[in-house]
Motif scaffolding. Structure first.
Motif, PDB file in Angstrom:
ATOM      1  N   VAL A 253      52.612  62.183  10.784  1.00 10.45           N
ATOM      2  CA  VAL A 253      51.665  61.069  10.621  1.00 10.45           C
ATOM      3  C   VAL A 253      52.412  59.738  10.606  1.00 10.45           C
ATOM      4  CG1 VAL A 253      50.055  59.949   9.020  1.00 10.45           C
ATOM      5  CG2 VAL A 253      49.854  62.400   9.477  1.00 10.45           C
ATOM      6  N   ALA A 254      53.527  59.679   9.862  1.00  8.66           N
ATOM      7  CA  ALA A 254      54.317  58.443   9.789  1.00  8.66           C
ATOM      8  C   ALA A 254      54.901  58.085  11.158  1.00  8.66           C
ATOM      9  CB  ALA A 254      55.447  58.608   8.763  1.00  8.66           C
ATOM     10  N   ALA A 255      55.427  59.102  11.864  1.00  8.69           N
ATOM     11  CA  ALA A 255      56.024  58.856  13.178  1.00  8.69           C
ATOM     12  C   ALA A 255      54.987  58.360  14.187  1.00  8.69           C
ATOM     13  CB  ALA A 255      56.682  60.137  13.695  1.00  8.69           C
ATOM     14  N   LEU A 256      53.812  58.992  14.197  1.00 12.60           N
ATOM     15  CA  LEU A 256      52.741  58.577  15.114  1.00 12.60           C
ATOM     16  C   LEU A 256      52.243  57.170  14.792  1.00 12.60           C
ATOM     17  CD1 LEU A 256      50.624  61.855  15.406  1.00 12.60           C
ATOM     18  CD2 LEU A 256      52.091  60.847  17.161  1.00 12.60           C
ATOM     19  N   THR A 257      52.127  56.883  13.497  1.00 17.90           N
ATOM     20  CA  THR A 257      51.639  55.560  13.079  1.00 17.90           C
ATOM     21  C   THR A 257      52.626  54.465  13.464  1.00 17.90           C
ATOM     22  OG1 THR A 257      50.437  56.537  11.214  1.00 17.90           O
ATOM     23  CG2 THR A 257      50.854  54.169  11.128  1.00 17.90           C
ATOM     24  N   VAL A 258      53.879  54.645  13.100  1.00 16.21           N
ATOM     25  CA  VAL A 258      54.906  53.626  13.375  1.00 16.21           C
ATOM     26  C   VAL A 258      55.159  53.503  14.879  1.00 16.21           C
ATOM     27  CG1 VAL A 258      57.328  52.990  13.032  1.00 16.21           C
ATOM     28  CG2 VAL A 258      56.001  53.909  11.126  1.00 16.21           C
ATOM     29  N   GLY A 259      55.296  54.656  15.556  1.00 11.02           N
ATOM     30  CA  GLY A 259      55.526  54.631  16.999  1.00 11.02           C
ATOM     31  C   GLY A 259      54.346  54.032  17.752  1.00 11.02           C
ATOM     32  N   GLY A 260      53.132  54.405  17.340  1.00 14.39           N
ATOM     33  CA  GLY A 260      51.931  53.866  17.983  1.00 14.39           C
ATOM     34  C   GLY A 260      51.811  52.367  17.790  1.00 14.39           C
ATOM     35  N   LYS A 261      52.119  51.887  16.591  1.00 11.63           N
ATOM     36  CA  LYS A 261      52.046  50.451  16.326  1.00 11.63           C
ATOM     37  C   LYS A 261      53.121  49.685  17.090  1.00 11.63           C
ATOM     38  CE  LYS A 261      49.619  50.465  11.912  1.00 11.63           C
ATOM     39  NZ  LYS A 261      49.598  50.021  10.509  1.00 11.63           N
ATOM     40  N   ALA A 262      54.274  50.318  17.291  1.00 13.83           N
ATOM     41  CA  ALA A 262      55.336  49.680  18.072  1.00 13.83           C
ATOM     42  C   ALA A 262      54.892  49.489  19.527  1.00 13.83           C
ATOM     43  CB  ALA A 262      56.613  50.516  18.012  1.00 13.83           C
ATOM     44  N   ILE A 263      54.272  50.521  20.094  1.00 20.60           N
ATOM     45  CA  ILE A 263      53.743  50.415  21.459  1.00 20.60           C
ATOM     46  C   ILE A 263      52.609  49.379  21.501  1.00 20.60           C
ATOM     47  CG2 ILE A 263      52.513  51.654  23.301  1.00 20.60           C
ATOM     48  CD1 ILE A 263      53.977  54.196  22.339  1.00 20.60           C
TER      49      ILE A 263
END
Length: 197
Positions: free
Chosen positions: A153-163
């Protein structure tokens, strides 16, 4: 000098009032979304629960992108669109002029609420998965699943927000004009007329 102090005082007062209103809105929305998500999660299998968590994460990323796009966009292209009667251009100008409040709502209210609720929803999924594997709360399996779920969840959230930040900064005009179109649809929806007896 006195006029400057008066303007500063008025701006401070407006800022405090806006902060209070945002806090109240956040409290209400967080309570509503928490009840809805918990109710939905309790009645579904873990596979559907994971899908719901992903949707909540996507909503957070989407609104975070909108908020950043509003602060990155400039007014001039939308003024040109408005002069050409482009649908939603006036609303886009409004968004850019109030970028601080728009971004506060998108990033701080919706974005943060999505982050909190996705964490709560994922915790319910973890409990469901632990039960599927025949292990209760506090077991090694449950802890392992919890760590994995939290990390994903943390990886998807942070990675998604970076994109999302990349698109928000590089395509801010396109994003905000679409946001303006959505606002225009709501602003221009037909109002019910009172029928005379």
């Amino acid at each position: 000098m006195a006029k400057s102090n008066s303007n500063t005082g008025q701006q401070l007062k407006k800022s405090i009032m806006f902060s209070i209103s945002i806090a109240v809105i956040t409290f209400v929305l967080a309570a509503i979304f928490s009840v809805i998500s918990s109710t939905i999660m309790n009645g579904v299998i873990w596979g559907v629960g994971i899908l719901i968590v992903l949707i909540i994460i996507f909503v957070g990323i989407f609104f975070d992108t909108l908020g950043i796009a509003a602060t990155a966009a400039v007014e001039q292209p939308f003024h040109a669109m408005a002069s050409e009667k482009v649908f939603g251009a006036k609303e886009a100008v409004y968004i850019v002029r109030h970028a601080d409040r728009f971004a506060s709502f998108c990033n701080d209210v919706v974005g943060d609420i999505s982050g909190i609720i996705s964490g709560t929803a994922s915790a319910l999924v973890v409990l469901q998965l632990a039960q599927v594997f025949g292990h209760g709360e506090g077991s090694a399996v449950q802890i392992t699943i919890n760590v994995l779920m939290t990390s994903v969840v943390a990886a998807l959230t942070v990675g998604g927000k970076a994109i999302g930040k990349f698109f928000a900064i590089n395509y801010s005009t396109n994003i905000i004009i679409y946001a303006g179109k959505i606002l225009a649809i709501f602003n221009n929806r037909p109002k019910l007329k009172r029928t005379r007896k």
